[in-house]
Design a protein around this motif. Sequence first.
Motif, mmCIF file in Angstrom:
data_model
loop_
_atom_site.group_PDB
_atom_site.id
_atom_site.type_symbol
_atom_site.label_atom_id
_atom_site.label_comp_id
_atom_site.label_asym_id
_atom_site.label_seq_id
_atom_site.Cartn_x
_atom_site.Cartn_y
_atom_site.Cartn_z
ATOM 1 N N TYR A 290 0.833 -1.215 0.000
ATOM 2 C CA TYR A 290 0.000 0.000 0.000
ATOM 3 C C TYR A 290 0.862 1.258 0.000
ATOM 4 C CZ TYR A 290 -3.633 -3.352 1.349
ATOM 5 O OH TYR A 290 -4.491 -4.427 1.396
ATOM 6 N N GLN A 291 1.933 1.234 -0.811
ATOM 7 C CA GLN A 291 2.818 2.393 -0.949
ATOM 8 C C GLN A 291 3.369 2.867 0.394
ATOM 9 O OE1 GLN A 291 3.492 3.405 -4.216
ATOM 10 N NE2 GLN A 291 2.290 1.571 -4.609
ATOM 11 N N GLY A 292 3.601 1.952 1.323
ATOM 12 C CA GLY A 292 4.140 2.309 2.622
ATOM 13 C C GLY A 292 3.111 2.365 3.720
ATOM 14 N N GLY A 293 1.869 2.023 3.417
ATOM 15 C CA GLY A 293 0.851 1.974 4.464
ATOM 16 C C GLY A 293 1.028 0.782 5.385
ATOM 17 N N VAL A 294 1.606 -0.302 4.838
ATOM 18 C CA VAL A 294 1.839 -1.531 5.598
ATOM 19 C C VAL A 294 3.221 -2.059 5.240
ATOM 20 C CG1 VAL A 294 1.131 -3.945 5.884
ATOM 21 C CG2 VAL A 294 -0.608 -2.147 5.751
ATOM 22 N N TYR A 295 3.925 -2.575 6.243
ATOM 23 C CA TYR A 295 5.187 -3.273 6.026
ATOM 24 C C TYR A 295 5.052 -4.664 6.631
ATOM 25 C CZ TYR A 295 7.100 1.338 4.962
ATOM 26 O OH TYR A 295 7.332 2.569 4.410
ATOM 27 N N ASP A 296 5.227 -5.689 5.815
ATOM 28 C CA ASP A 296 5.177 -7.069 6.286
ATOM 29 C C ASP A 296 6.533 -7.726 6.099
ATOM 30 O OD1 ASP A 296 2.575 -7.081 7.129
ATOM 31 O OD2 ASP A 296 1.759 -8.047 5.339
ATOM 32 N N LEU A 297 6.888 -8.585 7.047
ATOM 33 C CA LEU A 297 8.087 -9.400 6.928
ATOM 34 C C LEU A 297 7.680 -10.752 6.357
ATOM 35 C CD1 LEU A 297 11.105 -10.034 7.496
ATOM 36 C CD2 LEU A 297 10.380 -10.797 9.782
ATOM 37 N N ARG B 185 8.413 8.344 1.218
ATOM 38 C CA ARG B 185 7.872 9.046 2.377
ATOM 39 C C ARG B 185 6.504 9.656 2.065
ATOM 40 N NH1 ARG B 185 6.087 9.614 7.068
ATOM 41 N NH2 ARG B 185 6.380 11.602 8.140
ATOM 42 N N ASN B 186 6.377 10.263 0.912
ATOM 43 C CA ASN B 186 5.123 10.933 0.585
ATOM 44 C C ASN B 186 4.058 9.965 0.089
ATOM 45 O OD1 ASN B 186 5.500 14.014 0.932
ATOM 46 N ND2 ASN B 186 7.422 13.300 0.031
ATOM 47 N N ALA B 187 4.479 8.869 -0.555
ATOM 48 C CA ALA B 187 3.512 7.827 -0.910
ATOM 49 C C ALA B 187 2.935 7.191 0.352
ATOM 50 C CB ALA B 187 4.177 6.769 -1.776
ATOM 51 N N GLU B 188 3.761 7.082 1.370
ATOM 52 C CA GLU B 188 3.303 6.558 2.662
ATOM 53 C C GLU B 188 2.237 7.468 3.262
ATOM 54 O OE1 GLU B 188 5.581 6.584 6.764
ATOM 55 O OE2 GLU B 188 6.359 4.965 5.496
ATOM 56 N N LEU B 189 2.427 8.778 3.139
ATOM 57 C CA LEU B 189 1.424 9.720 3.646
ATOM 58 C C LEU B 189 0.098 9.594 2.889
ATOM 59 C CD1 LEU B 189 3.605 12.926 4.151
ATOM 60 C CD2 LEU B 189 2.476 11.593 5.949
ATOM 61 N N ILE B 190 0.184 9.479 1.564
ATOM 62 C CA ILE B 190 -1.039 9.332 0.770
ATOM 63 C C ILE B 190 -1.740 8.030 1.127
ATOM 64 C CG2 ILE B 190 -1.934 9.058 -1.575
ATOM 65 C CD1 ILE B 190 0.382 10.887 -2.506
ATOM 66 N N ALA B 191 -0.952 6.966 1.346
ATOM 67 C CA ALA B 191 -1.544 5.693 1.738
ATOM 68 C C ALA B 191 -2.271 5.810 3.074
ATOM 69 C CB ALA B 191 -0.458 4.625 1.824
ATOM 70 N N LYS B 192 -1.691 6.556 3.989
ATOM 71 C CA LYS B 192 -2.344 6.741 5.296
ATOM 72 C C LYS B 192 -3.651 7.521 5.143
ATOM 73 C CE LYS B 192 1.847 6.419 8.115
ATOM 74 N NZ LYS B 192 2.833 7.142 8.938
ATOM 75 N N ALA B 193 -3.656 8.495 4.239
ATOM 76 C CA ALA B 193 -4.890 9.245 3.993
ATOM 77 C C ALA B 193 -5.983 8.320 3.488
ATOM 78 C CB ALA B 193 -4.626 10.356 2.982
ATOM 79 N N ARG B 194 -5.627 7.414 2.592
ATOM 80 C CA ARG B 194 -6.606 6.460 2.075
ATOM 81 C C ARG B 194 -7.046 5.482 3.162
ATOM 82 N NH1 ARG B 194 -3.204 5.662 -3.488
ATOM 83 N NH2 ARG B 194 -4.298 7.223 -4.732
#
Length: 689
Positions: free
Chosen positions: A168-175, A529-538
């Motif tokens: 999700y463009q940095g919304g989630v990080y899985d190992l 960094r900014n894709a992560e922010l957009i992902a959080k908005a979604r």
Amino acid sequence: MKMLAAALSLAAGLGAARADEGMWTFNNFPSQKVEQQYGFRPTPAWLDQVRLASARLAQGCSASFVSSQGLVLTNHHCAHVCIEQLSTGQRDYVKSGFYARTQAEEPKCPALEVNQLVEITDVTARLNAATAGKEGAAYGEAQRAEMARVEKECQTSDRLRCEVVTLYQGGVYDLYKYKRYQDVRLAFAPEFAIAFFGGDPDNFMFPRYDLDVAFLRVYEDGQPARMEHFFRWSERGAKEGDLTFVSGNPGGTSRQLTVAQLEYARDVGLPDALLRLAELRGRLAEYRHRGAEQARHSNADLFYVENSYKALRGRLEALQDKTFFASKVAAEGKLRADLAKDPARAQRYLPAFDAIARAQADLKQLRRPLNQLERGLAFSGDLFRLARQLVRGAEERPKPNGQRLREFRDSALPAVTQALFSPAPIYPEFEKFQLAFSLEKLREALGADDPAVKKVLGQASPEELAERLVNGTKLADVGYRRKLWEGGQAAVAKAAEDDAMIALALRVDPDARAVRKRYEDGVEAVTKRNAELIAKARFETEGTNTYPDATFTPRLSYGTVKGYQENGREVRPLTTLGGAFERATGREPYALPQSWLDARARLDLATPFDMATTNDIIGGNSGSPVVDRDARVVGLVFDGNIQSLGGDYGFDPAQNRAVAVHGAAILEALAKVYRADRLVQELRSSAAR
């Protein structure tokens, strides 16, 4: 290519996915939606079985386990490199095919690795804590260091492969923790003529008549690996209307990218790549005409270039479709308008879009030196790749794990050494050809007066330098490479005194590292960094009700065996073996192998050959098993139709189709064309359990 923009889904990243759309992670699969639509609910136990029976070829394809004895099903074109590397001028397995009548006759592939996903762990909180409050270079460095720490803690053995996956463009990080199999052997491959019947003209088309299949086997401690989880085989395969699941590793999609990123791909990235591929295709075609051995050595490269060219052209046409692109602009505009309604959210999230746009502008200026010097376009061939691995490995390995280049972190070293010490043959004439072409393109891309170009070429022409470099290196010797790897920086520095390729790798490394750092700090870190922010908005409104973009990690899609409409005619979803004989002309690329002509009377020509399904796939899904609701193999994905090439950016359930070899055709061919009784018995024995 026809793109029905109104039908293309805007849900990927902007709302819930629609019917049959989505490359879903195994820990977020929409089982309830499947039940509502098809009356079948995949349970957690069913999903675990499918995940553990599925596999990934680390070099870029999908696969599956199909017996308790480590038998692996994938595509011929996924195993092509192994088949070619095992071939010689006297026995060309690409042309003639290969079948090991006993396990003792199964030869080891020089460089293949098979991965099995055994565990998924959410590490989002840990990654977010490591990067909190950081921007630009500091953000990128902190993220890379934390990823390296997480992976090293996970990888307690060389038989494991651990990767932090960005979703999700940095919304989630899985190992993702994989079991790693590096002893991979070839069991069966048909002739190239039937594996790629129809050649480039039929590529990404349907109807199809290809037996694009290969069987490998994974070994542990010198014996076939004992598999607890594997797919049983369906004797009848699938029929029209059947529910199907595709478990594979889609390489990458761009459905959640911003408009600025899509504009860069449309206007810069894709045209650049297509121009290079078009010229390389012509050069390779010329090289193949030099002789039979030259054709054999370059066969795989031409196949991949032609395949890539057609795929990227389809992506470009999708982005050039004005209606489709306008729908992407409208979707982003709606998201931004929704954010603007809340001043706090607007202040936090809206600047991210502009930051990504600025990063794309920087990438446009940086792309030529980045692609040429760091991403290797200037130095094609195996010998320079080996030289760079040795030069960089010597410098990187003494550093703390978190400070190394990502490809040399501890968790990645087993894959590095497998490639470095591979006994795969290296062909000097082909190396010179590739290197001369890429050096010519370096000079063309950066200009003859560029300091890096002068540093590389000096007074020599590309052809002269390529000749000198290939003749002046001993890197074709595995023992020599091992000695340099074990000797570290001192051994590499000494080798550079009389090894021209090592000397070149050392000479260009400062420039390559410098442009890489500019990219990582000024483009990659800003974009992430900014894709992560957009992902959080979604996420604040959608959560994980949709699927993330593909990342060459295990995904599961669902669909049905179904035809489609094309140019006003109905395209049926199944072809037959008899159709292949009708399509054959006796001339390439429509010439059936002699083995098939000889077996015609024995074959049931009504047997389904290839099939089309509505499963959502993309490049990387090649080799994916198609399974039914009982988790039995009913087919093997090897392609998509021409309409699916826009699937990088959206999904059209009316026309996008996955193309697969039908499971019944595989059994019929094994039994009656190739007399591969050992494999047939193994598959049928597994099916009976």
